[in-house]
Scaffold this active site. Structure first.
Site, PDB file in Angstrom:
ATOM      1  CB  CYS A   1      -0.965   0.166   1.220  1.00  0.00           C
ATOM      2  SG  CYS A   1      -2.333   1.188   0.950  1.00  0.00           S
TER       3      CYS A   1
ATOM      4  CG  HIS B   1      -4.327  -3.543   2.819  1.00  0.00           C
ATOM      5  ND1 HIS B   1      -4.544  -2.948   4.067  1.00  0.00           N
ATOM      6  CD2 HIS B   1      -4.248  -2.268   1.696  1.00  0.00           C
ATOM      7  CE1 HIS B   1      -4.366  -1.628   3.913  1.00  0.00           C
ATOM      8  NE2 HIS B   1      -4.082  -1.377   2.718  1.00  0.00           N
TER       9      HIS B   1
ATOM     10  CD  GLU C   1      -3.791  -6.637   5.394  1.00  0.00           C
ATOM     11  OE1 GLU C   1      -4.917  -5.932   5.175  1.00  0.00           O
ATOM     12  OE2 GLU C   1      -2.628  -6.234   4.998  1.00  0.00           O
TER      13      GLU C   1
END
Length: 388
Positions: free
Chosen positions: A262, A354, A356
């Site tokens: 990001c 992202h 994650e």
């Protein structure tokens, strides 16, 4: 018979003069920020606690928000970071066995001024046409201000372009998340607004995760002798983060492997010598389609960014800052915005989204494995060169 108390009024005011009257939600008062929309159908708690949303009034395009309440396990940081919150239908009840409290109570606790009961589709379509803009939510006594006064306050608010917010969201003290399982090395994480899930994914790949304040120097990073460097997500304009760009350049020249996500993707672009620019309305939500050029695979990704790297998506390009060749590894299928950078001559890569996967989807989790492989491969290559 229980009497019904109607909610107090509130209004969302945009800097072009548009006004949307609804009901007060969360804390009452006044809040100012950049109005943006997030397209995820789920995951409102992860959105609210993502530090990348600092300084922004977030509008949810999903119409019904708050039905699963809030719990401690899904917090991506210690608090809610959005400047304000805009929803169409705020759930009147909480229905989830994991919930600790209602979303309304959470917003009140963290002082987040919100508004419900407006046509969020209309606001989204307006922003899609006119671009993200400054706005304000006014309730309580501030609702009684004249329209001219409210608009004046909105127009006096800060612009996101040129704004550095890293110091507001970063840790102030260094701390370590220990490796899980077999240790493969250590990674220095520059906290520009990092999410808890990111740290957990890095630790699960065998890294001792050393989280550093955004004010750290390159000398302090290199003194740790990390196996790799990681730049996190975060809010603000990458063009206002020259110190972080210089730090990254120093560490790259020292030969330390790098992974950024990001904001960390934008800062890698600038460290390589490319420019960044502000998007009209950004990419926010957990349903953003991205093409991996190497595999031809389409990934559905979680994103939250209003700036992007200015780089042609085809071909390899000489980096103006002298780091050899670089290429675009991923790009958006919605508008062909750069979604990833791969360096050919140095051990560094980044993505604009992202991986994650909090609160999903899980298409990009493999990038943490790729990072681990990059670090272990670099260590093996360096050891072989030293022995020869």
């Amino acid at each position: 018979m229980t009497s019904f108390t109607p909610p107090s009024p509130a209004v969302l005011v945009l800097e072009d003069g548009s006004r949307y009257v609804g009901h007060a939600y969360g804390a009452t008062g006044r809040t100012l920020g950049e109005v943006v929309f997030a397209t995820g159908m789920t995951g409102y708690q992860e959105t609210l606690t993502d530090p990348s949303y600092a300084g922004q009034i977030v509008l949810m395009t999903a119409p019904h928000i708050g039905n699963t309440g809030v719990n401690r396990e899904d917090m991506e940081s210690a608090r809610v970071w959005v400047a304000g919150y805009v929803v169409r239908d705020a759930s009147r009840v909480v229905s989830n066995f994991r919930a600790d409290r209602s979303l309304d109570d959470e917003l009140v606790q963290d002082g987040v001024v919100g508004i419900s009961g407006i046509d969020t589709r209309a606001v989204t379509r307006h922003i899609r046409s006119a671009g993200s803009m400054r706005g304000g939510v006014f309730s309580g006594e501030d609702f009684e201000l004249s329209g001219a006064e409210q608009l004046s306050l909105v127009r006096a608010g800060v612009q996101m372009a040129g704004l550095n917010l890293s110091s507001q969201v970063s840790t102030t003290e260094q701390y370590t998340v220990p490796a899980v399982g077999e240790r493969v090395g250590s990674v220095a994480v520059l906290d520009l607004g990092v999410k808890t899930s990111t740290l957990n994914h890095l630790a699960a790949r065998g890294f001792d995760v050393v989280v550093l304040p955004q004010s750290v120097t390159s000398a302090e990073v290199l003194a740790l002798e990390p196996s790799a460097l990681f730049f996190s997500n975060g809010p603000g304009d990458p063009a206002a983060s020259d110190a972080h760009v210089a730090l990254l350049q120093d560490v790259l020249r020292a030969g330390v492997p790098y992974f950024g996500i990001c904001f960390g993707n934008q800062l890698l672009g600038r460290a390589l010598g490319f420019e960044t620019y502000k998007l009209p309305f950004g990419h926010r939500g957990i349903n953003q389609p991205v093409l991996d050029k190497a595999t031809g695979r389409v990934e559905i990704t979680s994103q939250n960014h209003g700036f992007a790297v200015d780089l042609p998506i085809e071909g390899r390009h000489e980096t103006p800052a002298g780091f050899g060749l670089a290429e675009v590894s991923h790009y958006s299928l919605n508008d062909e915005v750069v979604e990833g950078i791969n360096c050919i001559d140095i051990p560094a890569f980044s993505v604009q989204y992202h991986p994650e996967s909090a609160s999903g989807p899980h298409d990009a989790v493999y990038l943490f494995d790729r990072f681990r492989d990059l670090v272990t491969g670099h260590a093996t290559t360096s050891s072989t060169k030293e022995n020869n």
